[in-house]
Design a protein around this motif. Structure first.
Motif, short mmCIF file in Angstrom:
data_model
loop_
_atom_site.label_atom_id
_atom_site.label_comp_id
_atom_site.label_asym_id
_atom_site.label_seq_id
_atom_site.Cartn_x
_atom_site.Cartn_y
_atom_site.Cartn_z
N ASN A 135 3.64 -2.80 -1.08
CA ASN A 135 4.49 -2.53 0.23
C ASN A 135 4.92 -1.22 0.05
O ASN A 135 5.40 -0.60 -1.19
N SER B 18 9.86 0.98 3.24
CA SER B 18 11.67 0.82 2.54
C SER B 18 12.17 -0.19 2.86
O SER B 18 13.21 -0.70 2.30
N ASP B 19 11.43 -1.27 3.44
CA ASP B 19 11.94 -2.79 3.76
C ASP B 19 11.24 -3.72 2.92
O ASP B 19 10.09 -3.45 2.57
N ASP B 20 11.81 -5.08 2.78
CA ASP B 20 11.05 -6.05 2.02
C ASP B 20 10.11 -6.73 2.91
O ASP B 20 10.33 -6.71 4.09
N GLU C 9 8.29 -12.82 -1.96
CA GLU C 9 9.21 -11.67 -1.57
C GLU C 9 8.53 -10.48 -2.26
O GLU C 9 8.74 -10.36 -3.62
N LYS D 88 9.30 -6.32 -2.92
CA LYS D 88 10.20 -5.33 -2.81
C LYS D 88 9.62 -4.04 -2.52
O LYS D 88 8.16 -3.89 -2.45
N HIS E 30 6.45 -2.10 -4.65
CA HIS E 30 5.86 -2.98 -5.65
C HIS E 30 4.69 -3.88 -5.02
O HIS E 30 4.24 -3.46 -3.53
#
Length: 291
Positions: free
Chosen positions: A105, A108-110, A141, A143, A146
């Motif tokens: 990722n 800035s969003d999950d 999920e 982050k 990550h």
């Protein structure tokens, strides 16, 4: 009148030539216009054919959507293979294929990794499905900043051995806003091969049959040698028995009683065997003894 006739003869050919030339010019102009129209139609058809070919080539590839804030990776663990190596990937028929899919990722969003699925496609047209494998749901999920790794495995059918197929591995995920993405982490042609096992059933029974034949030959050879040895030793045994009965020097007299030995020694013939007598002589002796 003569002057009119002479004028008509001089002017008429010129008029005819002018009319003929004008008609020819009109015919050429009409032909040029027709050629231009045909060229325009041909060009239009070529453009439409080219557009259809481009659409067909575009349709051959499965539709994928990828997020600019996500990076994906693929690593085959069984059998080992690195994506983009250049050589055609070979998968063993009847054996499980395992791989890992990595997701990073960068936004800035999950992100939520939902499912991973795989399928065999027709190698000439990836939109045509040959076999779909089960989609595994993860719903992990991830982050911002990550990474995560998920595993997947499938089993190629043994009936596909010796044939090429298009392998498509798709990763389905979504962002926090609910936007769905489906990225093809692997979309190449693979070859299904048949693995040669060390010992199959036919080879095993062949070895058993050969072992039985060898044992049978050994038994027959042993019996033949035994019978041949008996035949070879039998004349020597007979000769020993005959010489033992005729040679009186080798006779052991210890087991004979002493009285019997004295009678034999005192006999007038000295223990020699009397010659054979005829039946008449035997009858005569018996008659004399009876008297």
């Amino acid at each position: 009148m003569k002057s009119l006739l002479i004028f008509a003869l001089l002017v008429l050919p010129a008029v005819l030539l002018t009319v003929d030339g004008g008609s020819r010019l009109m015919a050429h102009a009409a032909e040029d216009e027709l050629d231009e129209e045909l060229d325009v139609e041909v060009e239009g058809e070529d453009a439409s054919v080219t557009g259809q070919a481009e659409e067909t080539e575009t349709d051959d590839e499965p539709e994928t959507t990828k997020s600019p804030d996500a990076d994906t990776f693929l690593l085959f663990t069984r059998p080992l293979h690195s994506a983009g190596s250049g050589s055609q990937f070979e998968l063993p028929a009847g054996y499980p294929v395992e791989f890992l899919v990595g997701f990073a990722n960068k936004g800035s969003d999950d992100f939520i990794v939902e499912t991973v699925e795989a399928s065999f496609r027709y190698p000439m047209d990836f939109n045509y499905f040959i076999q779909n494998f089960s989609a595994i749901a993860y719903n992990r999920e991830i982050k911002p900043g990550h990474e995560a790794t998920v595993s997947y495995s499938f089993l190629p059918s043994e009936s596909f051995a010796g044939r090429p197929f298009g392998l498509n591995i798709a990763l389905n995920y979504r962002d926090a806003s609910g936007n769905q993405f489906s990225e093809a982490v692997f979309n190449e042609t693979v070859s299904i091969i048949e693995v040669d096992e060390g010992l199959d059933g036919e080879t095993f029974f062949l070895y058993v049959f050969l072992a039985a034949v060898v044992v049978l030959l050994l038994v027959l050879g042993q019996q033949f040698l035994g019978s041949y040895g008996k035949r070879k030793r039998s004349p020597a045994v007979r000769k020993t028995v005959e010489t033992g009965t005729t040679n009186t020097k080798d006779v052991d007299y210890e087991w004979i009683p002493a009285e019997t030995l004295k009678k034999i020694q005192n006999s007038p013939k000295g223990g020699k065997v009397s010659p054979k007598q005829s039946p008449r002589q035997r009858k005569a002796k018996r008659a004399v003894g009876d008297d």
